[in-house]
Design a protein around this motif. Structure first.
Motif, mmCIF file in Angstrom:
data_model
loop_
_atom_site.group_PDB
_atom_site.id
_atom_site.type_symbol
_atom_site.label_atom_id
_atom_site.label_comp_id
_atom_site.label_asym_id
_atom_site.label_seq_id
_atom_site.Cartn_x
_atom_site.Cartn_y
_atom_site.Cartn_z
ATOM 1 N N PRO A 116 0.821 -1.226 0.000
ATOM 2 C CA PRO A 116 0.000 0.000 0.000
ATOM 3 C C PRO A 116 0.850 1.269 0.000
ATOM 4 C CG PRO A 116 -0.799 -1.544 1.674
ATOM 5 C CD PRO A 116 0.457 -2.126 1.110
ATOM 6 N N THR A 117 1.971 1.205 0.745
ATOM 7 C CA THR A 117 2.833 2.381 0.859
ATOM 8 C C THR A 117 3.270 2.898 -0.514
ATOM 9 O OG1 THR A 117 3.678 1.163 2.751
ATOM 10 C CG2 THR A 117 4.722 3.249 2.261
ATOM 11 N N THR A 118 3.547 1.970 -1.438
ATOM 12 C CA THR A 118 3.967 2.359 -2.783
ATOM 13 C C THR A 118 2.939 3.293 -3.419
ATOM 14 O OG1 THR A 118 4.908 0.156 -2.973
ATOM 15 C CG2 THR A 118 4.724 1.442 -4.996
ATOM 16 N N TRP A 119 1.673 2.882 -3.328
ATOM 17 C CA TRP A 119 0.604 3.657 -3.958
ATOM 18 C C TRP A 119 0.406 4.987 -3.257
ATOM 19 C CZ3 TRP A 119 -1.592 1.980 -8.423
ATOM 20 C CH2 TRP A 119 -1.324 0.656 -8.780
ATOM 21 N N MET A 120 0.581 4.981 -1.940
ATOM 22 C CA MET A 120 0.342 6.203 -1.177
ATOM 23 C C MET A 120 1.469 7.201 -1.407
ATOM 24 S SD MET A 120 -1.852 7.631 0.597
ATOM 25 C CE MET A 120 -1.569 9.382 0.733
ATOM 26 N N ILE A 121 2.706 6.714 -1.462
ATOM 27 C CA ILE A 121 3.826 7.635 -1.688
ATOM 28 C C ILE A 121 3.713 8.244 -3.079
ATOM 29 C CG2 ILE A 121 6.324 7.733 -2.031
ATOM 30 C CD1 ILE A 121 6.744 6.087 0.350
ATOM 31 N N ASP A 122 3.304 7.418 -4.024
ATOM 32 C CA ASP A 122 3.121 7.927 -5.382
ATOM 33 C C ASP A 122 2.064 9.037 -5.389
ATOM 34 O OD1 ASP A 122 3.601 7.696 -8.280
ATOM 35 O OD2 ASP A 122 1.468 7.164 -8.286
ATOM 36 N N ALA A 123 0.979 8.788 -4.662
ATOM 37 C CA ALA A 123 -0.095 9.797 -4.605
ATOM 38 C C ALA A 123 0.394 11.053 -3.884
ATOM 39 C CB ALA A 123 -1.312 9.231 -3.901
ATOM 40 N N SER A 124 1.154 10.860 -2.808
ATOM 41 C CA SER A 124 1.628 11.994 -2.030
ATOM 42 C C SER A 124 2.546 12.881 -2.873
ATOM 43 C CB SER A 124 2.360 11.471 -0.796
ATOM 44 O OG SER A 124 2.948 12.516 -0.093
ATOM 45 N N ARG A 125 3.480 12.253 -3.555
ATOM 46 C CA ARG A 125 4.373 13.046 -4.412
ATOM 47 C C ARG A 125 3.581 13.661 -5.560
ATOM 48 N NH1 ARG A 125 9.192 8.694 -4.251
ATOM 49 N NH2 ARG A 125 10.108 9.376 -2.278
ATOM 50 N N GLY A 126 2.600 12.899 -6.027
ATOM 51 C CA GLY A 126 1.773 13.394 -7.130
ATOM 52 C C GLY A 126 1.081 14.690 -6.745
ATOM 53 N N VAL A 127 0.384 14.677 -5.611
ATOM 54 C CA VAL A 127 -0.383 15.859 -5.219
ATOM 55 C C VAL A 127 0.561 16.988 -4.807
ATOM 56 C CG1 VAL A 127 -1.980 16.791 -3.510
ATOM 57 C CG2 VAL A 127 -2.400 14.541 -4.512
ATOM 58 N N ILE A 128 1.540 16.651 -3.968
ATOM 59 C CA ILE A 128 2.363 17.710 -3.401
ATOM 60 C C ILE A 128 3.306 18.314 -4.437
ATOM 61 C CG2 ILE A 128 4.162 18.204 -1.690
ATOM 62 C CD1 ILE A 128 2.805 16.106 0.102
ATOM 63 N N LEU A 129 3.978 17.467 -5.206
ATOM 64 C CA LEU A 129 5.008 17.988 -6.119
ATOM 65 C C LEU A 129 4.479 18.282 -7.516
ATOM 66 C CD1 LEU A 129 8.009 15.731 -5.103
ATOM 67 C CD2 LEU A 129 7.480 18.037 -4.337
ATOM 68 N N ARG A 130 3.638 17.378 -8.050
ATOM 69 C CA ARG A 130 3.228 17.547 -9.437
ATOM 70 C C ARG A 130 1.868 18.205 -9.568
ATOM 71 N NH1 ARG A 130 4.805 12.006 -9.552
ATOM 72 N NH2 ARG A 130 2.679 11.354 -9.989
ATOM 73 N N GLY A 131 1.199 18.440 -8.468
ATOM 74 C CA GLY A 131 -0.118 19.068 -8.523
ATOM 75 C C GLY A 131 -1.162 18.175 -9.141
ATOM 76 N N ALA A 132 -0.992 16.865 -9.000
ATOM 77 C CA ALA A 132 -1.947 15.934 -9.596
ATOM 78 C C ALA A 132 -3.252 15.963 -8.819
ATOM 79 C CB ALA A 132 -1.368 14.524 -9.585
ATOM 80 N N GLY A 133 -4.322 15.552 -9.484
ATOM 81 C CA GLY A 133 -5.644 15.527 -8.852
ATOM 82 C C GLY A 133 -6.313 14.182 -9.085
ATOM 83 N N TRP A 134 -7.637 14.185 -8.919
ATOM 84 C CA TRP A 134 -8.373 12.920 -9.043
ATOM 85 C C TRP A 134 -8.192 12.278 -10.403
ATOM 86 C CZ3 TRP A 134 -9.731 10.206 -5.169
ATOM 87 C CH2 TRP A 134 -10.067 10.826 -3.958
ATOM 88 N N ALA A 135 -8.091 13.088 -11.459
ATOM 89 C CA ALA A 135 -7.982 12.546 -12.810
ATOM 90 C C ALA A 135 -6.782 11.622 -12.917
ATOM 91 C CB ALA A 135 -7.854 13.695 -13.815
ATOM 92 N N GLU A 136 -5.680 11.978 -12.255
ATOM 93 C CA GLU A 136 -4.473 11.160 -12.355
ATOM 94 C C GLU A 136 -4.424 10.110 -11.253
ATOM 95 O OE1 GLU A 136 -4.317 14.524 -11.946
ATOM 96 O OE2 GLU A 136 -4.014 15.109 -14.045
ATOM 97 N N LEU A 137 -5.000 10.410 -10.122
ATOM 98 C CA LEU A 137 -4.739 9.561 -8.948
ATOM 99 C C LEU A 137 -5.889 8.625 -8.575
ATOM 100 C CD1 LEU A 137 -2.823 12.141 -6.757
ATOM 101 C CD2 LEU A 137 -1.879 10.248 -8.078
ATOM 102 N N TRP A 138 -6.959 8.615 -9.376
ATOM 103 C CA TRP A 138 -8.061 7.719 -8.988
ATOM 104 C C TRP A 138 -7.613 6.267 -8.896
ATOM 105 C CZ3 TRP A 138 -9.522 3.769 -12.058
ATOM 106 C CH2 TRP A 138 -9.225 3.845 -13.413
ATOM 107 N N PRO A 139 -6.662 5.815 -9.761
ATOM 108 C CA PRO A 139 -6.260 4.408 -9.589
ATOM 109 C C PRO A 139 -5.647 4.166 -8.215
ATOM 110 C CG PRO A 139 -5.419 5.271 -11.665
ATOM 111 C CD PRO A 139 -5.914 6.437 -10.891
ATOM 112 N N ASN A 140 -4.865 5.120 -7.721
ATOM 113 C CA ASN A 140 -4.281 4.961 -6.386
ATOM 114 C C ASN A 140 -5.368 4.824 -5.338
ATOM 115 O OD1 ASN A 140 -2.456 6.397 -8.204
ATOM 116 N ND2 ASN A 140 -1.051 6.383 -6.460
ATOM 117 N N ALA A 141 -6.373 5.720 -5.449
ATOM 118 C CA ALA A 141 -7.460 5.692 -4.474
ATOM 119 C C ALA A 141 -8.190 4.360 -4.552
ATOM 120 C CB ALA A 141 -8.418 6.850 -4.727
#
Lengths: 317, 373
Positions: free
Chosen positions: B325-350
């Motif tokens: 799970p940590t893999t998916w969460m870290i990816d999401a965390s870096r996504g939102v914090i650094l790349r400004g990703a949102g639901w469109a990119e991160l729904w698979p993680n969720a």
């Protein structure tokens, strides 16, 4: 549906509990009626706690049936657990919670609403004298007060049956007596009590007593009934109490004598089971005082255990 | 027969009791609040994966204008920091063995002569390989310096035909905190969630209080959920707290929506709490549960891409990492914090995290039920 006065509070029929290959309770049948103080005695590991757990539906029966307060133990465990109280030998409340917090917690667990809980709590606090200890961490209470608190928690929901698993183990004699006084008050209020104990004097106080060993219920009856159990003092034998003189030496001599079936020390005296024709003189007791004795409950249980060990299948009668 | 859903009253009782336990246990409280903040400060300030200022020793045997020009390039590169000069091969070797320097540069006596004769001027770069990232960086930068020195000599003032202009997106200064803290945020919360819940049931087992509870009408699910809620609350608070410190003290900008991140983190926390409870149900003592929790946390941290990039892992481990799970969460965390990703990119993680949460919670409750009887 929750039973009436004529229906037994506990009704066990040929109940068997197995842990793998071990049979912890073997085809046990038992009936406890409304308002009884029922005592269950037996050595450690005899199946006392297992039986209680099975009655509460915590352990499934491998055979037979058990009904508690009109509910089937295997299918209606939750209904049973809502209407019984349980208090164990080990203090099993939260030591880092105050007495009051422990009571609040159990009131919630038993689904009491706030005003109901408040009324019942103050009633129990007064009755058990817990007032001065309410805000103390329960881990810092002495043994006797811990047990009172545990009893209070077990009674919050006005259970009609209370299981007490060695409730007095490890508390001082005064606290032990106080606790029993409280139990008798409860019994007088139509609460049925199912008590396990090691203490013979506690067994004597029970209305009826059962003796369990190796998963078998070997005998059930009032203490008086049990003492007059034919197996305890077989025909052709009688019980003697021998006191005075060198007890230890006397015991050795008695045990070697062919006409002595049993000899056990009780305090300053020896209880012996001897053949009828034996006279004090023939036993060579010298100056010791000898008198005819009633069997004690302990004699009953010792006899029952020995008989069970000698039986070919190791099982009950 | 009483057959209702969860009893709110019982649930609230369990939760309230659990909160009291947490507040009355200073060790747990310390562990939960102070340690993560310390770790954050320590890791946030200390860790810098960018190789800079590698201690370098030089042996300029040539002592010519050309040799000095070359060494100046090394000096000017941020990667190296010249800490001394030696005059024999022996001393050069010694400096590396003793650890005084990680890199030794030797410009041989014939360097300038060979250059002038149109031959290749060779420079010896000794690199201490005991720290692989430092060694790799030193080799690369030395090559680059040699190459640019060569090009300067060859093109002699004319424009270079090709020039790469790299632009590092999302973390333009390649600041380590930007890379590390979004991951650390996840890892710290994971540790907290798991360690605390791993304690939750085994503690009652050790104290014998569970036995009493079994004799009451409380259900396995009520106990589990009731115990989980306070830990979930604490974990969410910690997550927000660390994010705040990250943003204010370490200046890591949050480019995306923090609420999106929190929403994705919720199933992650639940999964971790579920695993913690599963451990707590299995273990017989608190020591055992703590060890089991550590044994689960550490591999998941190494596999998650928190420290080591997933892309450089062997295929098998890359797939294995997908199960963490940590893999998916870290990816999401870096996504939102650094790349400004949102639901469109991160729904698979969720989605994946939600699935994992359900799995962990269902199996831990089932395990608990099985243990009860």
């Amino acid at each position: 549906m929750a039973g009436n006065a004529t229906e037994p509070v506990i009704e066990v029929n040929e109940a068997t509990v197995r842990f793998g290959k071990l049979t912890a309770v073997d085809r046990l049948s038992l009936r406890v009626d409304h308002g009884e103080v029922f005592g269950l005695l037996g050595p450690n590991g005899s199946g006392k706690t297992t039986l209680i757990r099975a009655l509460c539906g915590l352990i499934p029966l491998a055979g037979g049936s058990a009904r508690v307060l009109g509910h089937d133990a295997s299918r209606e465990a939750e209904a049973i657990r809502s209407t019984i109280g349980y208090m164990s030998q080990k203090f099993s409340l939260y030591e880092d919670l105050t007495a009051r917090e422990n009571m609040d917690f159990y009131a919630g667990i038993y689904g009491l609403n706030v005003s109901e809980a408040r009324v019942r709590q103050s009633e129990l606090v007064e009755r058990l004298g817990l007032g001065p200890y309410l805000d103390r961490w329960s881990g810092r209470l002495s043994g006797g007060w811990k047990q009172r608190l545990a009893l209070a928690c077990a009674l919050l929901h006005r259970p009609r049956l209370v299981f007490l698993d060695e409730p007095t183990a490890g508390i001082d004699p005064v606290a032990r007596r106080d606790l029993w006084d409280l139990l008798f008050q409860l019994a007088a209020e139509d609460v049925t009590l199912f008590v396990t104990t090691h203490y013979m004097d506690e067994a004597e106080r029970c209305g009826r007593v059962g003796y369990i060993s190796l998963g078998h219920l070997l005998a059930v009856g009032t203490p008086e009934e049990l003492k007059h159990w034919p197996g305890v003092t077989p025909s052709g034998t009688r019980r003697l109490e021998i006191s005075g003189g060198d007890i230890a030496a006397l015991l050795g001599r008695l045990r070697d004598h062919p006409a002595v079936r049993q000899a056990t020390i009780f305090g300053q005296a020896i209880h012996a089971l001897v053949d009828n024709e034996v006279t004090p003189e023939s036993l060579g007791l010298g100056a010791a005082q000898v008198r005819q004795a009633e069997p004690s409950l302990e004699d009953v249980f010792v006899t029952l255990s020995r008989a069970q060990q000698q039986a070919p299948n190791g099982g009950g009668s | 027969m009483i057959r209702k859903g969860l009893s709110i009253k019982r649930l609230v009782s369990v939760t309230r009791k659990e909160v009291i336990h947490i507040l009355r246990d200073p060790a747990t409280l310390f562990f939960a609040v102070v340690i993560p903040v310390l770790e954050l400060l320590m890791l946030g300030y200390a860790i810098d994966t960018n190789v800079r200022h590698v201690r370098t020793i030089v042996f300029d045997e040539a002592r010519t204008q050309e040799s000095r020009a070359l060494l100046r390039r090394f000096e000017n590169a941020e990667d190296f920091s010249i800490v001394g000069e030696v005059f024999t091969d022996r001393d050069l070797g010694e400096a590396l063995v003793s650890g005084r320097a990680r890199v030794g540069i030797k410009v041989p006596e014939n360097y300038s002569r060979r250059l002038q004769a149109g031959q290749t001027g060779q420079v010896l770069i000794l690199v201490d390989g005991s720290e692989s990232s430092v060694a790799a960086e030193a080799v690369n930068v030395s090559n680059a310096i040699a190459l640019s020195e060569s090009l300067d000599r060859l093109v002699a003032g004319r424009a270079l035909p090709v020039e790469a202009r790299p632009r590092v997106l999302f973390n333009p200064d390649t600041r380590s905190p930007n890379f590390f803290i979004p991951g650390l945020l996840v890892v710290l919360c994971q540790m907290m969630a798991m360690m605390l819940t791993a304690n939750a049931i085994v503690r009652e087992k050790e104290k014998g209080t569970l036995e009493q509870l079994f004799m009451t009408p409380v259900r396995a699910s009520e106990l589990m959920v009731g115990k989980m809620l306070p830990y979930l609350g604490f974990t969410v608070l910690e997550f927000c707290g660390i994010a705040l410190l990250m943003n204010t003290i370490f200046g890591v900008p949050i480019r995306g929506n923090f609420l999106t991140l929190l929403a994705i983190a919720l199933p992650f926390f639940l999964a971790m709490l579920g695993v913690g409870l599963w451990i707590s149900t299995r273990a017989q003592t608190r020591d055992a549960s703590l060890q089991m929790a550590m044994g689960t946390v550490i591999p998941s941290i190494f596999l998650s891409g928190y420290v080591f990039p997933l892309d450089s892992m062997p295929t098998f481990f890359r797939y294995l990492a997908q199960a963490v799970p940590t893999t998916w969460m870290i990816d999401a965390s870096r996504g939102v914090i650094l790349r400004g990703a949102g639901w469109a990119e991160l729904w698979p993680n969720a989605a994946v995290l939600s699935g994992m949460a359900v799995l962990a919670l269902v199996s831990s409750t089932a395990m608990f039920r099985k243990r009860v009887s």
